[in-house]
Design an enzyme around this catalytic site. Sequence first.
Site, PDB file in Angstrom:
ATOM      1  N   TYR A 237      26.155  44.131  37.265  1.00 37.07           N
ATOM      2  CA  TYR A 237      25.575  43.745  38.377  1.00 37.07           C
ATOM      3  C   TYR A 237      26.848  43.338  39.217  1.00 37.07           C
ATOM      4  O   TYR A 237      27.019  42.153  39.820  1.00 37.07           O
ATOM      5  CB  TYR A 237      24.565  42.635  38.489  1.00 37.07           C
ATOM      6  CG  TYR A 237      23.121  43.342  37.792  1.00 37.07           C
ATOM      7  CD1 TYR A 237      22.932  43.075  36.478  1.00 37.07           C
ATOM      8  CD2 TYR A 237      22.414  43.963  38.666  1.00 37.07           C
ATOM      9  CE1 TYR A 237      21.840  43.724  35.700  1.00 37.07           C
ATOM     10  CE2 TYR A 237      21.060  44.653  38.152  1.00 37.07           C
ATOM     11  CZ  TYR A 237      21.012  44.497  36.668  1.00 37.07           C
ATOM     12  OH  TYR A 237      19.756  45.152  36.229  1.00 37.07           O
ATOM     13  N   HIS A 240      28.999  49.046  42.108  1.00 30.02           N
ATOM     14  CA  HIS A 240      30.024  50.143  41.612  1.00 30.02           C
ATOM     15  C   HIS A 240      29.575  51.465  42.031  1.00 30.02           C
ATOM     16  O   HIS A 240      28.342  51.642  41.997  1.00 30.02           O
ATOM     17  CB  HIS A 240      30.617  50.072  40.253  1.00 30.02           C
ATOM     18  CG  HIS A 240      29.401  49.937  39.189  1.00 30.02           C
ATOM     19  ND1 HIS A 240      28.630  48.966  39.165  1.00 30.02           N
ATOM     20  CD2 HIS A 240      28.651  50.971  38.522  1.00 30.02           C
ATOM     21  CE1 HIS A 240      27.512  49.324  38.047  1.00 30.02           C
ATOM     22  NE2 HIS A 240      27.840  50.432  37.908  1.00 30.02           N
TER      23      HIS A 240
END
Lengths: 300, 300
Positions: A237, A240
């Site tokens: 998390y 990306h």
Amino acid sequence: LRDLTFDRILNQDTRTKTITYLCTLSSSAAILIAEKTAFSPDSSTLLTHPLTPPNILHHGSNDIYHWFLASHSAGLCPDKDPRGADLRFTLIHPATETHIRKYSAQKWRAVVETPEVYDKYVKKYVEEKRGSGRLNWVYNILDGKAERDRVICEDKDEEWGWVVLPDSKWDRTTLSALYTLCLVLRRDISSLRDLRKKHVPWLRRLQSSISAGICAAYPGLEEDQLRLYVHYHPSYYHLHIHAVSLEHDAGAGQYAGKALLLGNVISQLETMAGDDEAGFQNVDLAFTVGEESELWQRIF
Amino acid sequence: LRDLTFDRILNQDTRTKTITYLCTLSSSAAILIAEKTAFSPDSSTLLTHPLTPPNILHHGSNDIYHWFLASHSAGLCPDKDPRGADLRFTLIHPATETHIRKYSAQKWRAVVETPEVYDKYVKKYVEEKRGSGRLNWVYNILDGKAERDRVICEDKDEEWGWVVLPDSKWDRTTLSALYTLCLVLRRDISSLRDLRKKHVPWLRRLQSSISAGICAAYPGLEEDQLRLYVHYHPSYYHLHIHAVSLEHDAGAGQYAGKALLLGNVISQLETMAGDDEAGFQNVDLAFTVGEESELWQRIF
């Protein structure tokens, strides 16, 4: 079949193990598609049957992972010519319960995560996954403490910046299989759920500069030959972007229900109702989860 | 490898020709992954090399299509035991220029179709593809004149109705590979581009009734084991939903850049800015096209 003369290869797919040839037969064109067969269910006899590959070549090990090539043909020995191999084996030994779970088939479920479910259950799951040093490997890269030698391109601006690295699955050479990962430098965005209308300029700049950076690093690749997408849910998390060659079949990670094209994320934000703070926290998100996953077992 | 004892199959993938076993080795668990090798580029020697499969079985023909199985092992003859085959061959002869184009590798391009490009260029392309009887095969099904025997379930309401048929790629038996097509009865929606906020109730009812209908026809399948999606661009311009088992890897047709989950189409419309007439005509759509396609050659 034996009267065919081969003209050229039309197509091949290393993922599905097929190859397509243009041939000539009796003075007219013919197309031959060859495909390796799948294993039949009683392949538990794989190594003990008379069909047992007579030639097995051990070609590498790393910790508990061992790799082999094997050939059924007595006349061809893989250590003389690896291209003659029919089979690859990967052996994981000793294997833990975690390995067994990971490599077992799991059933899949289609779920819809509403804003309410996100707020009530998923948010704290995400906070847990961001805490206790779990993202240290990401921060080490962003701080330049790790993987500096693998960086393909980057922008060091604290707010607008990002860093692109090759995915571990890519050989870093075959352009048609280019598979890269882009980590954003800012640390306040955990996933798609944190993206708002106000982030559109930032996302647009991200999209164009990542593409330009990758293509500058790999001349021969054009910007419209890349697929840029995010996962929801992602495997960690910290926001990306995956930037992958369109020629590369990367499997289920590119499916609708897991991957969302960055271009469509941006256009959905642009046309969304509400002010600058409106965003993906307001939207029902449909995706797929495995029954072995924490998301399914703990939340859905 | 030869000391392994096989306990059970953990997973297999007939598309990528892999199989994963749980085994025991030296009293601890081991995982063995076997994978067929891909063809090497000099496989043009496929049928003339000393490695030439000694046993070739012709197992069917239909018009210009001919299918064969082959085995490298001299001891195993495919017509005795087809599971012993290593290779499948499909021969298309005589092959036309259209076949050659279809089976040739093509490069892919990532494009963004803005509302302006849609209005100016794509709309008339779509109208052309809807005209001159090109959709007659669809209307024949909707009018009950064709494929009645293949209908899995349906709702005959003129406005809300739909009909579900098996996709030709599905054997109509293997539930884990369920692959169906749902044609909507109404004729005014060519694709995603025609969907508006006002269609949300209609889409929600479509989504729930298709799932319920398919699961009533195939007990053992649960509604959250289905992936419902549309394509953009679709292969024909009459709105249709693909309903596919989540266990089934249907390849590139399920990728982001081609497939959009029906649940996400609905939620994007719900949260879109504007009145009831606002919709996907107002949105930039990012997707992938092949360089051999009409869309690329004529428009993009």
